[in-house]
Design an enzyme around this catalytic site. Structure first.
Site, mmCIF file in Angstrom:
data_model
loop_
_atom_site.group_PDB
_atom_site.id
_atom_site.type_symbol
_atom_site.label_atom_id
_atom_site.label_comp_id
_atom_site.label_asym_id
_atom_site.label_seq_id
_atom_site.Cartn_x
_atom_site.Cartn_y
_atom_site.Cartn_z
ATOM 1 N N HIS A 74 78.769 88.075 68.806
ATOM 2 C CA HIS A 74 78.475 86.699 68.399
ATOM 3 C C HIS A 74 79.630 85.770 68.793
ATOM 4 O O HIS A 74 79.424 84.742 69.448
ATOM 5 C CB HIS A 74 78.227 86.671 66.883
ATOM 6 C CG HIS A 74 78.076 85.313 66.284
ATOM 7 N ND1 HIS A 74 76.853 84.801 65.892
ATOM 8 C CD2 HIS A 74 78.990 84.342 65.998
ATOM 9 C CE1 HIS A 74 77.022 83.585 65.398
ATOM 10 N NE2 HIS A 74 78.319 83.285 65.451
ATOM 11 N N GLU A 75 80.854 86.143 68.420
ATOM 12 C CA GLU A 75 82.009 85.287 68.731
ATOM 13 C C GLU A 75 82.212 85.199 70.245
ATOM 14 O O GLU A 75 82.499 84.133 70.785
ATOM 15 C CB GLU A 75 83.280 85.807 68.048
ATOM 16 C CG GLU A 75 83.197 85.909 66.524
ATOM 17 C CD GLU A 75 82.686 84.650 65.837
ATOM 18 O OE1 GLU A 75 82.806 83.553 66.410
ATOM 19 O OE2 GLU A 75 82.128 84.759 64.724
ATOM 20 N N HIS A 114 79.903 82.774 71.779
ATOM 21 C CA HIS A 114 80.235 81.364 71.542
ATOM 22 C C HIS A 114 80.942 80.733 72.743
ATOM 23 O O HIS A 114 80.843 79.527 72.971
ATOM 24 C CB HIS A 114 81.114 81.212 70.296
ATOM 25 C CG HIS A 114 80.329 80.997 69.034
ATOM 26 N ND1 HIS A 114 79.283 80.109 68.963
ATOM 27 C CD2 HIS A 114 80.446 81.556 67.799
ATOM 28 C CE1 HIS A 114 78.784 80.130 67.713
ATOM 29 N NE2 HIS A 114 79.466 81.001 67.006
ATOM 30 N N GLU A 159 74.852 78.539 67.172
ATOM 31 C CA GLU A 159 74.923 79.769 66.379
ATOM 32 C C GLU A 159 73.774 80.716 66.723
ATOM 33 O O GLU A 159 73.955 81.934 66.738
ATOM 34 C CB GLU A 159 74.910 79.436 64.887
ATOM 35 C CG GLU A 159 76.151 78.670 64.422
ATOM 36 C CD GLU A 159 77.448 79.436 64.664
ATOM 37 O OE1 GLU A 159 77.402 80.682 64.735
ATOM 38 O OE2 GLU A 159 78.493 78.780 64.788
ATOM 39 N N ASP A 219 74.066 84.485 67.968
ATOM 40 C CA ASP A 219 73.403 85.614 67.295
ATOM 41 C C ASP A 219 72.577 86.438 68.277
ATOM 42 O O ASP A 219 72.647 87.673 68.291
ATOM 43 C CB ASP A 219 72.442 85.100 66.198
ATOM 44 C CG ASP A 219 73.179 84.711 64.922
ATOM 45 O OD1 ASP A 219 74.351 85.106 64.752
ATOM 46 O OD2 ASP A 219 72.571 83.995 64.101
ATOM 47 N N HIS A 228 74.844 77.185 60.831
ATOM 48 C CA HIS A 228 74.052 78.410 61.023
ATOM 49 C C HIS A 228 72.630 78.244 60.504
ATOM 50 O O HIS A 228 72.380 77.468 59.596
ATOM 51 C CB HIS A 228 74.701 79.574 60.267
ATOM 52 C CG HIS A 228 76.088 79.882 60.701
ATOM 53 N ND1 HIS A 228 77.192 79.265 60.157
ATOM 54 C CD2 HIS A 228 76.559 80.727 61.636
ATOM 55 C CE1 HIS A 228 78.282 79.741 60.734
ATOM 56 N NE2 HIS A 228 77.937 80.618 61.649
ATOM 57 N N ARG A 274 68.495 84.277 60.804
ATOM 58 C CA ARG A 274 69.480 84.829 61.727
ATOM 59 C C ARG A 274 69.070 86.264 62.071
ATOM 60 O O ARG A 274 69.384 86.754 63.155
ATOM 61 C CB ARG A 274 70.880 84.825 61.100
ATOM 62 C CG ARG A 274 71.395 83.428 60.828
ATOM 63 C CD ARG A 274 72.837 83.445 60.382
ATOM 64 N NE ARG A 274 73.712 83.881 61.473
ATOM 65 C CZ ARG A 274 75.032 83.978 61.357
ATOM 66 N NH1 ARG A 274 75.620 83.706 60.208
ATOM 67 N NH2 ARG A 274 75.763 84.362 62.388
#
Ligand SMILES: [Zn+2]
Length: 633
Positions: free
Chosen positions: A464-465, A468, A526, A530, A594, A600
């Protein structure tokens, strides 16, 4: 419990002693009750925080005078002494286009209520929030000595002012990196918005006794004005507003942020208000509140205590395995499955992926007692003066970012509190960050558990990070962290086209707890992260099985019939498990970046062919979008 242990002059560093004193002062509830309103009243008797609504009810020295009122002074004191940003948010951060340099930035500030919609909508909810807020201001003023009918009329004007500000605030969806990059010097800013003494304000905010090198700030100092239109509109409103209302508002903001540091009766009044807008039913226990205070005020001191007691260094090894697995998976997907990006842009994406740097656990400098003691040397707490201690922590926080202004950005360092239970991507350093607080169950499972659990939880978070860096905002920054377009027009167009699918998908999720639909555009970054994270982590897991176990699946868990591919997805869903009161669900929709946790899970999984395979989901069901699936990475 770490903060409750008695001070040992021999074993505890100076910094740890300070943390324990701050905690003890906060736990001394008898003293806080006895002091009651006194510490706040003494602030209200001096400029710039004399409060018009109180008239001379707290004594003649508390009487506000229109002639002596200075907007610049009041705003600067709020920001520079109390770390409270009203109307204007001034801070130091990396220059987006020269990411190794720091620069001053000016942005809009938040209001008393969490979302713009609370001020602008005419729904029953929004109206009841405004009513509760008005009554809260009135009652607080009365508790502090105001006459009730005066408080009523004064605070009505304050609320009206906040509504006007809400109308001109730039909504989240329009706050894109390139639109907010307006670099100019202070004299150009003053020419654009002449009603405000920008230079005077900035010079009053910064304490040059702490930072003598900043005495040279003058009209040629560069700033990034993130919301020029907001500032133009703001000062048009402020110049037509009564000074009395401005003063009532500014002091209200100071008062409201200090209520928690007063006796119980003020906190109970806040609770009544919070019951309406958050659904809160009880106050935090005092110890909990005090831990929060010390953690926020001295993040590196508490961070070191936490790391020493609860962080195992070998966690770094598995994080290294996961990070490298994710990096490999992102690049593998990019090379093998991405059919929309041209080769030139792909090459640069590849380079950026290779340059992503992972920071894990805690920054090394927190272990250096000499450095930490020096960093907080201006803080001198006493056990008997909780309110005074809190004011010191506010001043310290208010001034701390100016330390960096003339220094080079330390691109390989990070400044995240180790106790944070969250993870981050920083575009300006191209770093992914996993503080020690996040590296615990249910996110992080040790090597004694199946890898499927870790890949599904912290593995997806790493992905996820990482993703980004390639979401609708992160993608604009290059591998060195500069806001510098590296996409060909064609690839950029295709990217934007693909985001429409995802915006649409999430727009259609209705969240019962909030009684609202998810905001697909607001949550796009976000959702991209995800979706990408889930795919990358799954692929990295399968590679781990192939390489480390010669393709043989991990042994099944006793008594459970789930396959490890299924456990991978269950582990991700488990991490997102959460519950919301209707009030906070509504706030999440309006102010959150989010999607609600359940979407999510559903959103990313229903787009992913490996999920439907693992659970044999029939086509065209909620959990299997089939040909309708949305995908960026
Ligand atoms: Zn994120």
């Amino acid at each position: 419990a770490l903060l409750e242990k008695p001070i040992s002059k021999r074993r505890d560093s100076e910094a740890v002693q300070k943390a324990k004193i701050l905690y003890a002062s906060c736990m001394n509830e008898n003293k806080i009750e006895k002091a009651d309103v006194k510490p706040l009243l003494s602030i209200l008797k001096h400029s710039p925080f004399r409060w018009p609504v109180l008239e001379s009810n707290i004594g003649p020295e508390g009487l506000w005078s229109e002639r002596r009122f200075s907007l610049v002074q009041a705003l600067a004191t709020l920001r520079g002494q109390y770390s409270s940003s009203v109307f204007i948010r001034l801070y130091v951060a990396a220059d987006d286009k020269i990411s190794n340099r720091y620069i001053l930035k000016l942005d809009q500030a938040s209001l008393s209520l969490a979302s713009r919609e609370d001020y602008l909508q005419n729904t029953t909810d929004a109206k009841s929030y405004r009513d509760a807020f008005l009554q809260f201001m009135v009652d607080t003023a009365v508790l502090l000595g105001a006459n009730a009918s005066r408080a009523e009329s004064d605070m009505k004007s304050v609320l009206k002012l906040e509504v006007k500000i809400a109308e001109i605030m730039i909504p989240y969806e329009n706050r894109t990196s390139e639109v907010m990059y307006n670099k100019m010097n202070i004299s150009e800013l003053s020419a654009m918005i002449p009603q405000f003494d920008w230079l005077g304000y900035i010079k009053k905010v910064i304490d040059t006794k702490l930072y003598p090198e900043l005495k040279d700030i003058g009209p040629s100092e560069n700033v990034i004005v993130r919301v020029p239109q907001y500032f133009k509109d703001l000062f048009r409103i402020l110049e037509n507003e009564k000074k009395k209302t401005l003063a009532n508002y500014l002091v209200w903001r100071m008062v409201s942020s200090r209520l928690f540091n007063l006796s119980r009766r003020f906190q109970y009044r806040w609770l009544e208000f919070s019951r309406v807008i958050h659904g809160t039913t009880t106050l935090l226990p005092q110890w909990d509140k005090c831990v929060d205070l010390v953690e926020n005020a001295l993040p590196y001191v508490v961070g070191k205590m936490f790391v020493n007691a609860h962080f195992q260094e070998d966690k770094k090894e598995m994080m290294e395995e996961l990070t490298e697995g994710i990096r490999w998976a992102f690049i593998d997907i990019l090379e093998k499955e991405n059919d929309w990006m041209d080769s030139e842009t792909k090459r640069k994406a590849h380079e950026k992926a290779k340059a992503v740097m992972a920071k894990v656990g805690y920054p090394q400098f927190i272990m250096n007692d000499t450095y930490i003691n020096e960093d907080i040397k201006t803080l001198k707490f006493t056990e008997s003066d909780y309110f005074g201690n809190v004011l010191q922590t506010r001043k310290y926080a208010a001034q701390s970012d100016f330390y960096w202004l003339r220094k080079e950005v330390p691109k390989t360092e990070w400044f995240t509190s180790p106790t944070t239970v969250n993870a981050f991507y920083s575009a300006s350093t191209n770093q992914i960050r996993f503080p020690a607080g996040e590296l615990q169950k249910p996110f992080f499972w040790g090597t004694e558990y199946p890898r499927s659990l870790s890949y599904g939880a912290i593995g997806v978070i790493v992905g996820h990070e990482f993703t980004h860096g390639f979401d609708n905002n992160g993608r604009k920054y290059d591998k060195n962290g500069n806001l510098d377009p590296w996409w060909t027009t064609d690839s950029e167009e295709k990217f934007k086209e693909k985001t429409k699918c995802m915006i649409n998908q999430y727009n259609n999720y209705y969240w019962k707890q909030a009684g609202l639909y998810v905001k697909g555009k607001r949550t796009l970054a976000e959702n991209i992260a995800d979706n990408g994270g889930l795919r990358e982590a799954f692929r990295a897991y399968r590679k781990w099985i192939a390489e480390k176990r010669g393709g043989e699946e991990e042994p099944l868990l006793p008594g459970l019939e789930f396959t490890h591919n299924q456990l991978f997805f269950l582990s991700y869903a488990h991490v997102r498990c959460n519950s919301f009161r209707p009030e906070s669900a509504r706030e999440q929709i309006y102010t959150g970046a989010h999607s609600p946790p359940q979407f999510r899970v559903i959103g990313a999984m229903s787009n992913f062919e490996e999920f439907r395979k693992a659970f044999s989901c029939p086509p065209n069901t909620t959990m299997n979008r089939g040909a309708e699936s949305c995908r960026l990475w």
